[in-house]
Design an enzyme around this catalytic site. Structure first.
Site, short mmCIF file in Angstrom:
data_model
loop_
_atom_site.label_atom_id
_atom_site.label_comp_id
_atom_site.label_asym_id
_atom_site.label_seq_id
_atom_site.Cartn_x
_atom_site.Cartn_y
_atom_site.Cartn_z
N SER A 154 50.95 5.83 -7.57
CA SER A 154 51.43 7.18 -7.82
C SER A 154 50.05 8.38 -8.18
O SER A 154 50.19 9.54 -7.66
CB SER A 154 52.23 7.14 -9.39
OG SER A 154 51.34 6.66 -10.27
N GLY A 192 47.89 6.29 -22.76
CA GLY A 192 48.70 7.44 -22.05
C GLY A 192 49.72 8.18 -23.06
O GLY A 192 49.86 9.14 -22.65
N ASP A 214 55.14 5.59 -16.34
CA ASP A 214 55.32 4.38 -15.84
C ASP A 214 54.81 3.25 -16.21
O ASP A 214 53.85 2.48 -15.85
CB ASP A 214 55.02 4.67 -14.26
CG ASP A 214 55.20 3.48 -13.52
OD1 ASP A 214 55.96 2.84 -13.76
OD2 ASP A 214 54.50 3.32 -12.49
C1 LIG Z 1 53.24 -0.14 -13.48
S1 LIG Z 1 51.57 0.25 -13.51
C2 LIG Z 1 51.43 2.02 -13.13
C3 LIG Z 1 51.70 1.96 -11.37
C4 LIG Z 1 51.60 3.48 -10.91
N1 LIG Z 1 52.03 4.52 -11.70
C5 LIG Z 1 51.96 3.80 -9.64
O1 LIG Z 1 53.11 4.09 -9.69
O2 LIG Z 1 51.32 3.41 -8.76
C6 LIG Z 1 51.40 0.35 -15.03
C7 LIG Z 1 49.94 0.56 -15.44
O3 LIG Z 1 49.63 0.92 -16.72
C8 LIG Z 1 48.68 0.42 -17.38
N2 LIG Z 1 48.76 0.66 -18.99
C9 LIG Z 1 49.58 -0.33 -19.74
N3 LIG Z 1 49.60 0.37 -20.95
C10 LIG Z 1 48.96 1.52 -20.86
C11 LIG Z 1 48.73 2.68 -21.96
N4 LIG Z 1 49.44 2.45 -23.11
N5 LIG Z 1 48.09 3.65 -21.55
C12 LIG Z 1 47.63 3.63 -20.14
N6 LIG Z 1 47.99 2.70 -19.33
C13 LIG Z 1 48.59 1.67 -19.62
C14 LIG Z 1 48.45 -0.87 -16.94
O4 LIG Z 1 47.43 -1.47 -17.15
C15 LIG Z 1 49.15 -0.79 -15.35
O5 LIG Z 1 48.00 -0.39 -14.61
#
Ligand SMILES: C[S@@+](CC[C@H](N)C(=O)[O-])C[C@H]1O[C@@H](n2cnc3c(N)ncnc32)[C@H](O)[C@@H]1O
Length: 305
Positions: A108, A155, A175
């Site tokens: 994304s 986030g 996400d």
């Molecule tokens: C499903 S992946 C994201 C994929 C990305 N949005 C895409 O579509 O290419 C979720 C990511 O969120 C990160 N993550 C988990 N909890 C988080 C938080 N509270 N704040 C920010 N990042 C977080 C994880 O390390 C992971 O890399």
């Protein structure tokens, strides 16, 4: 603390639904000149190799973007037409690759940065130390300066300080990996707060359709929230009917839970008014390309707007 790495799942059917929808959202919002503030609360590493070890471990892109790409090539060679939203998404992915084969897949952050105009801003939150480092390095290499910012912060929390944006236009992608059970209530709390700060932003939440009570309840709670705050919403789901094989069962046991993911959804608040029609045209085609023999289906429902 976090074991989820999106590189293991990049380009799977869930990414196809999420990114196809996200491209359509950003294209629509990009039609107006006023600056757009794009926020990705869970960014991942940014861009992925489909032919390297992490992606090949479970080969999820085989049932996702690679199948979709092959189906599009077949369709084109037969002189038939691909739905516009699918063609747009595929062209964007193909733009990162040379030749016929897809080896690189944009996550994304990379999709958003491709569609960024000079007046727009992109904020990327990522907490995984390794993925955040990769993301920072890659963003630096892009040389877009302060237009894109990587924040090694939660986030859900970090979004608060960004709303409302100065231009009063925002697109927010939420996400999470839902690795933590607390991600489900966190999505709701985050959205409720964001809608209070900035009711007219476009918010998109990805969620897994799995046999877990919290997952089941999330889209229902998102509908209730949107209705209570009188915001239009759109929900779309794609179930490719994937059955775990013997090989993938071992990976599921190791905690690489998305391997067995059969279906996922996107819930949008204040969606573009054009989106439902675009998805209703695109998803039957996507499903035909990705479907397994049993149990595949798609849906788009909306209210308001
Ligand atoms: C499903 S992946 C994201 C994929 C990305 N949005 C895409 O579509 O290419 C979720 C990511 O969120 C990160 N993550 C988990 N909890 C988080 C938080 N509270 N704040 C920010 N990042 C977080 C994880 O390390 C992971 O890399």
């Amino acid at each position: 603390m976090f074991s989820y790495r999106h590189a293991f799942h990049a380009g799977n059917h869930a990414d196809v639904l999420k990114h196809l929808t996200w491209v359509a959202v950003l294209r629509y919002l990009g039609q107006k000149d006023t600056a757009l503030h794009i926020v990705d609360t869970h960014a991942g590493a940014g861009i992925y190799r489909l032919d390297q070890e992490q992606a090949r471990t479970s080969a999820e892109s085989d049932n996702g973007i690679l199948r979709l790409h092959a189906a599009a090539q077949n369709t084109t060679s037969q002189g038939s037409v691909i739905p516009e939203a699918v063609a747009d998404y595929l062209a964007l992915v193909e733009g990162f690759n040379t030749g016929q084969a897809l080896r690189v897949y944009p996550g994304s952050p990379w999709i958003s940065q491709t569609l960024l105009r000079p007046q727009d801003r992109l904020k990327l939150f990522e907490v995984h130390p390794t993925d955040a480092r990769v993301l920072e390095r890659q963003v630096e290499e892009l040389g877009k300066g302060r237009q894109i910012e990587v924040l090694r912060r939660n986030g859900f929390e970090g979004l608060k300080a960004l709303l409302p944006p100065p231009s009063r236009r925002a697109a927010v992608l939420i996400d999470p990996s839902y690795e933590l059970k607390t991600d489900y209530p966190a999505v709701l709390e985050c959205l409720e707060d964001a809608l209070r700060r900035f009711p007219t932003g476009t918010y998109a939440v990805w969620y897994p359709v799995i046999g877990r009570a919290e997952a089941h309840a999330l889209p229902r709670k998102l509908k209730t929230l949107s209705t209570r705050l009188q915001r239009p919403w759109l929900q779309t789901e794609l179930n490719v009917g994937l059955q775990p094989t013997e090989g993938t069962a071992a990976l599921i046991a190791q905690g690489k839970h998305q391997v067995g993911l059969r279906a996922s959804g996107m819930f949008l608040i204040n969606p573009p008014y054009t989106l439902a029609a675009q998805l209703r045209e695109a998803l039957p085609w996507v499903l035909e390309a990705l479907r397994e023999p049993r149990g595949a289906e798609w849906s788009v429902t909306q209210e308001g707007g």
